[in-house]
Design a protein around this motif. Structure first.
Motif, mmCIF file in Angstrom:
data_model
loop_
_atom_site.group_PDB
_atom_site.id
_atom_site.type_symbol
_atom_site.label_atom_id
_atom_site.label_comp_id
_atom_site.label_asym_id
_atom_site.label_seq_id
_atom_site.Cartn_x
_atom_site.Cartn_y
_atom_site.Cartn_z
ATOM 1 N N CYS A 191 0.807 -1.214 -0.074
ATOM 2 C CA CYS A 191 0.101 0.015 0.129
ATOM 3 C C CYS A 191 0.957 1.124 -0.069
ATOM 4 O O CYS A 191 2.132 1.435 0.497
ATOM 5 N N GLU A 192 0.281 2.553 -0.404
ATOM 6 C CA GLU A 192 0.878 3.671 -0.181
ATOM 7 C C GLU A 192 1.057 3.933 1.173
ATOM 8 O O GLU A 192 0.408 3.610 2.076
ATOM 9 N N ASP A 193 1.813 4.884 1.691
ATOM 10 C CA ASP A 193 2.048 5.354 2.889
ATOM 11 C C ASP A 193 0.764 5.705 3.510
ATOM 12 O O ASP A 193 0.042 6.446 2.826
ATOM 13 N N GLY A 194 0.113 5.339 4.630
ATOM 14 C CA GLY A 194 -1.060 5.698 5.206
ATOM 15 C C GLY A 194 -2.288 4.977 5.049
ATOM 16 O O GLY A 194 -3.288 5.205 5.415
ATOM 17 N N TRP A 195 -2.135 3.753 4.132
ATOM 18 C CA TRP A 195 -3.169 2.810 3.832
ATOM 19 C C TRP A 195 -2.797 1.421 4.186
ATOM 20 O O TRP A 195 -1.730 1.146 4.324
ATOM 21 N N THR B 108 -4.870 4.214 11.410
ATOM 22 C CA THR B 108 -5.586 4.871 12.680
ATOM 23 C C THR B 108 -4.692 5.997 13.212
ATOM 24 O O THR B 108 -3.454 6.045 12.648
ATOM 25 N N SER B 109 -5.087 6.737 14.031
ATOM 26 C CA SER B 109 -4.046 7.913 14.328
ATOM 27 C C SER B 109 -3.016 7.547 15.213
ATOM 28 O O SER B 109 -1.989 8.297 15.181
ATOM 29 N N VAL B 110 -2.735 6.315 15.411
ATOM 30 C CA VAL B 110 -1.526 5.729 16.376
ATOM 31 C C VAL B 110 -0.685 5.067 15.542
ATOM 32 O O VAL B 110 0.367 4.634 15.933
ATOM 33 N N MET B 111 -1.098 5.060 14.056
ATOM 34 C CA MET B 111 -0.110 4.009 13.253
ATOM 35 C C MET B 111 0.254 4.806 12.018
ATOM 36 O O MET B 111 -0.440 5.768 11.804
ATOM 37 N N CYS C 203 0.445 0.704 7.401
ATOM 38 C CA CYS C 203 0.120 1.228 8.691
ATOM 39 C C CYS C 203 0.691 0.297 9.722
ATOM 40 O O CYS C 203 0.265 -0.193 10.736
ATOM 41 N N THR C 204 1.978 -0.251 9.421
ATOM 42 C CA THR C 204 2.881 -1.124 10.196
ATOM 43 C C THR C 204 3.805 -0.528 11.295
ATOM 44 O O THR C 204 4.028 -1.188 12.222
ATOM 45 N N SER C 205 3.784 0.746 11.105
ATOM 46 C CA SER C 205 4.739 1.644 12.205
ATOM 47 C C SER C 205 3.865 2.249 13.373
ATOM 48 O O SER C 205 2.770 2.945 12.878
ATOM 49 N N ASN C 206 4.374 2.067 14.480
ATOM 50 C CA ASN C 206 3.425 2.683 15.719
ATOM 51 C C ASN C 206 4.160 3.978 16.038
ATOM 52 O O ASN C 206 5.258 4.255 16.209
ATOM 53 N N CYS C 207 3.293 4.947 16.068
ATOM 54 C CA CYS C 207 3.831 6.350 16.601
ATOM 55 C C CYS C 207 4.368 6.442 17.828
ATOM 56 O O CYS C 207 5.262 7.269 17.938
ATOM 57 N N SER C 208 4.138 5.623 18.826
ATOM 58 C CA SER C 208 4.986 5.514 20.196
ATOM 59 C C SER C 208 6.165 4.922 19.869
ATOM 60 O O SER C 208 6.881 4.999 20.926
ATOM 61 N N SER C 209 6.768 4.323 18.925
ATOM 62 C CA SER C 209 7.747 3.551 18.876
ATOM 63 C C SER C 209 8.914 4.733 18.191
ATOM 64 O O SER C 209 10.071 4.216 18.298
ATOM 65 N N CYS D 251 11.143 10.614 19.086
ATOM 66 C CA CYS D 251 11.029 12.278 18.862
ATOM 67 C C CYS D 251 11.636 12.683 20.046
ATOM 68 O O CYS D 251 11.526 12.271 21.331
ATOM 69 N N LYS D 252 11.949 13.924 19.857
ATOM 70 C CA LYS D 252 12.559 14.901 20.897
ATOM 71 C C LYS D 252 11.304 15.114 22.071
ATOM 72 O O LYS D 252 11.517 15.180 23.097
ATOM 73 N N THR D 253 10.087 15.209 21.378
ATOM 74 C CA THR D 253 8.770 15.178 22.222
ATOM 75 C C THR D 253 7.822 14.251 21.793
ATOM 76 O O THR D 253 7.419 13.989 20.959
ATOM 77 N N PRO D 254 7.920 13.189 22.728
ATOM 78 C CA PRO D 254 7.153 12.120 22.414
ATOM 79 C C PRO D 254 5.643 12.167 22.275
ATOM 80 O O PRO D 254 5.063 13.254 22.890
ATOM 81 N N SER D 255 5.027 11.595 21.346
ATOM 82 C CA SER D 255 3.375 11.470 21.095
ATOM 83 C C SER D 255 3.086 10.142 20.623
ATOM 84 O O SER D 255 3.879 9.448 19.841
ATOM 85 N N SER D 256 1.817 9.813 21.017
ATOM 86 C CA SER D 256 1.209 8.698 20.726
ATOM 87 C C SER D 256 0.540 8.779 19.425
ATOM 88 O O SER D 256 0.005 7.557 18.902
ATOM 89 N N THR D 257 0.459 9.704 18.854
ATOM 90 C CA THR D 257 -0.196 10.053 17.606
ATOM 91 C C THR D 257 0.488 10.725 16.540
ATOM 92 O O THR D 257 1.433 11.265 17.181
ATOM 93 N N CYS D 258 0.220 10.389 15.381
ATOM 94 C CA CYS D 258 1.415 11.193 14.470
ATOM 95 C C CYS D 258 0.704 11.347 13.000
ATOM 96 O O CYS D 258 -0.330 10.641 12.948
ATOM 97 N N ASP D 259 1.551 11.997 12.015
ATOM 98 C CA ASP D 259 1.021 11.684 10.859
ATOM 99 C C ASP D 259 0.903 10.503 10.239
ATOM 100 O O ASP D 259 1.966 9.877 10.491
#
Length: 455
Positions: free
Chosen positions: A254-258, A268-271, A276-282, A285-293
């Motif tokens: 898939c294209e990125d984001g699908w 989803t907002s956390v992948m 969608c195999t990468s987890n935002c929490s993994s 980042c200098k400022t951690p976040s559980s959600t991401c682009d």
């Protein structure tokens, strides 16, 4: 009569087609009765005896003339569901076809119009546009079939004139007008009852198929249940207008984001990322976040020390450290990827926590020092030679050839005093030697000063 004979053959062919499948005529030889009987008509049971000779008047059941209404009824002695009714009209008195109605019911009532109206024949009054054989499906569950009319088309009142009435049901596991379609051959989405007429799948079709009975495969540009999805609407990494008719799978991912096998669902907002195999929490980042682009997973404030890439998922390579993955100093082992400190020792010529302070002597400095040492040695030798000459411990020998015997004659007697200069060396020679020595010393001194100034 020839035309009638041909009609009889046509009707017979239709009957053969119906019976060639796996259906059963449940009306044949079942109890039947009628509102009245014309004097020359056979009884009501003649319409369920299996004979369909429409051109023979003797096989037609006819109600009395001059009646307000007329009806004929059969008891199937079993309940049927959505059965097909085939009614053979007599080829005589076609005017009596118009206005005929079919009613179905669960119970037997004195009211011939009880139950559900299945079909009404409403065509021209002379009946010329009404076919000799009427075939309709009466839906629902029922047991009794009533043929009814209250229409006077020829001036003799409401009269029924029928040759044969058939009620067809398919054998278990079959459907269709000829009961020749197998229920097992359908591609229903889930277990479904098999409609005896159209083989309808209650829950729709399985992926890759369409149609009422789900037997028609999708075209090359459509896929999924009921062929409702378009191949061009997927978000494949490698776009294509055609696809697997069942799954719509994107072979290259898939294209990125699908995500999903057909790349039809957003992350989803956390992948994020491909499939969608990468987890935002993994991320790091200098400022951690559980959600991401959902496409890039970008760290808006940059990465922790020792990490790189847009989503801060790439660890600095061995030999680098820090936010920008700078090169390590001159450590004897790989430095800490976070702050660049050397856990071991620095290589020769380097110092500091990161072994990045160079304490080696440069080649220019080495050359200057070497040159200074050389000059110092030359001055030392020159001074020593002058002292030896002045002290008389070193004799000056002119370059002119002299007989050794002459030299011995001119030797100065040893008086115990130190001679002021060597024999045969004139005062002018000493003066020139001293001037040369001073110029040599001054020249070496200037060379050393100039090189020091350049450093």
């Amino acid at each position: 009569m020839a035309g009638v004979g041909v009609l009889g053959v046509v009707v017979l062919v239709g009957w053969i087609q119906l019976t060639s499948g796996t259906g059963t005529n449940v009306a044949q030889n079942k109890p039947a009765w009628m509102s009245s009987v014309f004097w020359s008509s056979p009884p009501a049971s003649a319409a369920v005896d299996g004979v369909i000779l429409a051109h023979e008047f003797n096989y037609s059941v006819v109600t009395n003339t001059r009646q307000q209404s007329a009806w004929w009824k059969v008891d199937l002695q079993t309940q049927v569901q959505s059965a097909r009714v085939t009614l053979y009209f007599s080829t005589f008195y076609k005017k009596r076809r118009n206005g005929v109605q079919l009613y179905t019911s669960i119970t037997n009532s004195a009211d011939p119009k009880e139950g559900n109206l299945c079909h009404s024949v409403t065509e021209r009054a002379d009946g010329t546009d009404i076919p000799d054989v009427l075939s309709v499906t009466c839906h629902g569950t029922w047991r009794y079939l009533t043929v009814y009319t209250e229409t006077d088309n020829d001036g003799y009142g409401a009269v029924l004139q029928l040759v044969e009435v058939q009620v067809w049901i398919c054998a278990s596991g079959y459907y269709g007008s000829n009961c020749d379609q197998s229920c097992a051959a359908r591609h229903c989405k889930s277990d479904s009852n098999c409609d005896v007429i159209g083989g309808l799948c209650d829950g729709g079709c399985a992926a890759g198929y369409q149609g009422t009975d789900c037997t028609q495969a999708c075209t090359s540009v459509m896929y999924g249940p009921n062929c409702a999805n378009n191949c061009s609407s997927r978000h494949c990494k490698t776009p294509s207008s055609t696809c697997d008719r069942v799954t719509g799978q994107c072979p290259g991912g898939c294209e990125d984001g699908w995500t999903e096998i057909d790349c039809s669902k957003t992350c989803t907002s956390v992948m994020y990322g491909p499939n969608c195999t990468s987890n935002c929490s993994s991320r790091h980042c200098k400022t951690p976040s559980s959600t991401c682009d959902r496409v890039t997973g970008q760290c808006t404030d940059g990465c922790e020390d020792g990490w790189t890439e847009t989503d801060c998922s790439g660890k600095c390579k061995p030999g680098t450290y820090g936010r920008d993955c700078s090169r390590c100093g001159h450590c004897d082992v790989t430095c800490n990827y976070g702050d660049g400190r050397c856990p071991g020792e620095c290589l020769d010529g380097f110092t500091g926590d990161r072994c990045d302070v160079d304490v080696r002597v440069s080649p220019v400095t080495t050359g200057v020092i070497g040159g200074a040492i050389g000059i110092a040695v030359m001055l030392l030798i020159s001074g020593l030679m002058i002292w030896l000459l002045k002290s008389g411990r070193l004799k000056w020998i002119p370059t002119t050839t002299t007989d050794p015997q002459e030299l011995r004659k001119t030797d100065t007697p040893n008086t115990g005093e130190m001679p002021t200069h060597a024999p045969d060396v004139k005062d002018q020679d000493y003066t020139e030697l001293n001037e040369f020595t001073r110029e040599k010393e001054q020249s070496l001194y200037n060379v050393i000063q100039n090189e020091n100034n350049q450093i």
